[in-house]
Design a protein around this motif. Structure first.
Motif, PDB file in Angstrom:
ATOM      1  N   ARG A  82      -6.297  -9.377 -56.674  1.00 30.03           N
ATOM      2  CA  ARG A  82      -6.988 -10.632 -56.329  1.00 30.03           C
ATOM      3  C   ARG A  82      -8.450 -10.586 -56.763  1.00 30.03           C
ATOM      4  O   ARG A  82      -9.024 -11.613 -57.147  1.00 30.03           O
ATOM      5  CB  ARG A  82      -6.860 -10.861 -54.824  1.00 30.03           C
ATOM      6  CG  ARG A  82      -7.326 -12.214 -54.348  1.00 30.03           C
ATOM      7  CD  ARG A  82      -6.709 -12.587 -53.010  1.00 30.03           C
ATOM      8  NE  ARG A  82      -6.922 -11.584 -51.975  1.00 30.03           N
ATOM      9  CZ  ARG A  82      -5.951 -10.814 -51.467  1.00 30.03           C
ATOM     10  NH1 ARG A  82      -4.710 -10.912 -51.911  1.00 30.03           N
ATOM     11  NH2 ARG A  82      -6.224  -9.937 -50.517  1.00 30.03           N
ATOM     12  N   ASP A 135      -4.926 -21.313 -57.804  1.00 29.81           N
ATOM     13  CA  ASP A 135      -4.787 -19.859 -57.768  1.00 29.81           C
ATOM     14  C   ASP A 135      -4.190 -19.325 -59.063  1.00 29.81           C
ATOM     15  O   ASP A 135      -3.489 -18.304 -59.058  1.00 29.81           O
ATOM     16  CB  ASP A 135      -3.894 -19.450 -56.582  1.00 29.81           C
ATOM     17  CG  ASP A 135      -4.454 -19.909 -55.250  1.00 29.81           C
ATOM     18  OD1 ASP A 135      -5.645 -19.659 -54.999  1.00 29.81           O
ATOM     19  OD2 ASP A 135      -3.710 -20.533 -54.474  1.00 29.81           O
ATOM     20  N   GLU A 138      -4.728 -15.385 -60.102  1.00 33.15           N
ATOM     21  CA  GLU A 138      -3.949 -14.408 -59.350  1.00 33.15           C
ATOM     22  C   GLU A 138      -2.462 -14.576 -59.586  1.00 33.15           C
ATOM     23  O   GLU A 138      -1.729 -13.585 -59.743  1.00 33.15           O
ATOM     24  CB  GLU A 138      -4.271 -14.548 -57.855  1.00 33.15           C
ATOM     25  CG  GLU A 138      -3.579 -13.513 -57.000  1.00 33.15           C
ATOM     26  CD  GLU A 138      -3.915 -13.685 -55.522  1.00 33.15           C
ATOM     27  OE1 GLU A 138      -3.340 -12.936 -54.709  1.00 33.15           O
ATOM     28  OE2 GLU A 138      -4.734 -14.574 -55.185  1.00 33.15           O
TER      29      GLU A 138
END
Length: 340
Positions: A82, A135, A138
């Motif tokens: 992450r 996102d 990630e």
């Protein structure tokens, strides 16, 4: 009555020499066979040792990363992934930091592979918490981690992402295509062909959803801009039906100019003779009747790539009718290359 002389028996040394040569050749053949057998055995041994070294490297990498992370096991790897994933996407990251992040991410993926099935549920749970658009950084590495842990199940995740039914996001679909091009080229060919024949920058055409095994993508996965990226990825797939598919796209009015331009470029590079009439028609009447000098330049280049000197009459006509210096200068350049 004179008698004929008996045939000369030949030099006495000839037969022993021939026999020695035959024995020597046989020895060379046996030696070559033995050498081949030894080389094959060494190759098998080296392959086995390489696999063992990869396992050891993965385990060592996992231990090293765990020692540097606050949490141990998959949780620690997820935390590091992450942190590092955004660093390989942002253009503002300095080159040394970018290279370091790439190395760390490669190590994290090796570590996930070394852990194996025990890492599957944490990765799957984390994927379930993400959104494909916000996102993206990630998510794309978690898909790669899933493939390292379980290639078959991970491939299904990448398939669903490319189909637009999981983690819907245009950018993530393009990245899933890149992943599948490495993991399963035939599956990538089929999915990308389906996307190009059923979707456009305007969305999905329900009348063309002919494959019941492929669902309609989520609206959030559709690309109003950037649809041409699917064409570039499809060309990379080297699908046997590539030229037929691209020619089909040239004849469909719903596709935007950049998408059609990508098709023209690919057909030109492949020297596709069947594309000549369609490209000539597109040069005269570009998509949506919007005259675009750059698009016309790509059409002229493709015709030149396909036809060579045979494109001269069309290039001369295009030069006479040119309404922009860009097109006129490109015509002159190509005419100079064909000569005469």
């Amino acid at each position: 009555m004179p008698t004929s002389n008996p045939p000369h028996p030949g030099p006495r040394w000839l037969l022993p020499t021939l026999a020695a040569a035959v024995i020597a050749l046989a020895g060379v053949g046996i030696g070559a066979w033995q050498l081949k057998t030894e080389v094959e055995a060494l190759h098998r041994e080296a392959t086995a040792q390489a696999a063992t070294l990869r396992e050891v490297l993965g385990e060592v990498t996992r231990i090293r990363l765990e020692q540097r992370a606050e949490a141990l096991g998959p949780a620690g790897l997820l935390a590091k992934l992450r942190a590092y994933a955004p660093l390989v996407t942002s253009a503002r990251v300095p080159e040394p930091d970018y290279q370091q992040a790439r190395r760390e991410l490669d190590a994290i993926l090796r570590a996930f592979e070394a852990i194996g099935p025990d890492a599957w549920k944490p990765v799957l749970d984390r994927l379930g918490q993400l959104r494909g658009d916000s996102d993206y950084d990630e998510a794309r590495y978690l898909i790669r981690a899933a493939l390292r842990i379980d290639p078959r199940a991970g491939k299904e995740i990448a398939k669903d992402v490319l189909a637009g039914v999981r983690l819907p996001s245009p950018r993530l679909r393009w990245d899933a295509a890149r992943i599948l091009l490495e993991a399963d080229r035939q599956l990538a060919q089929r999915l990308l062909r389906h996307i190009l024949t059923t979707e456009s920058s305007r969305g999905v055409n329900p009348e063309r959803m002919g494959d019941p095994g492929l669902p309609i993508p989520d609206p959030a996965a559709l690309s109003a801009t950037g649809f041409h990226n699917f064409v570039a990825l499809y060309v990379q797939s080297e699908d046997p039906a590539l030229e037929d598919t691209l020619l089909m796209l040239l004849g469909r009015a719903e596709h935007d100019l950049v998408t059609v331009q990508e098709c023209v470029k690919a057909l030109g590079e492949r020297r596709c003779e069947r594309a000549v009439p369609a490209i000539e028609a597109l040069f005269r009447a570009p998509p949506h009747r919007v005259e675009n000098p750059l698009f016309q330049v790509h059409c002229l280049t493709a015709l030149h790539q396909i036809q060579g000197a045979a494109a001269r009459p069309f290039l001369e006509a295009a030069l006479r009718a040119a309404t922009s210096d860009t097109v006129a200068n490109h015509c002159r350049l190509l005419l100079g290359q064909v000569g005469g």
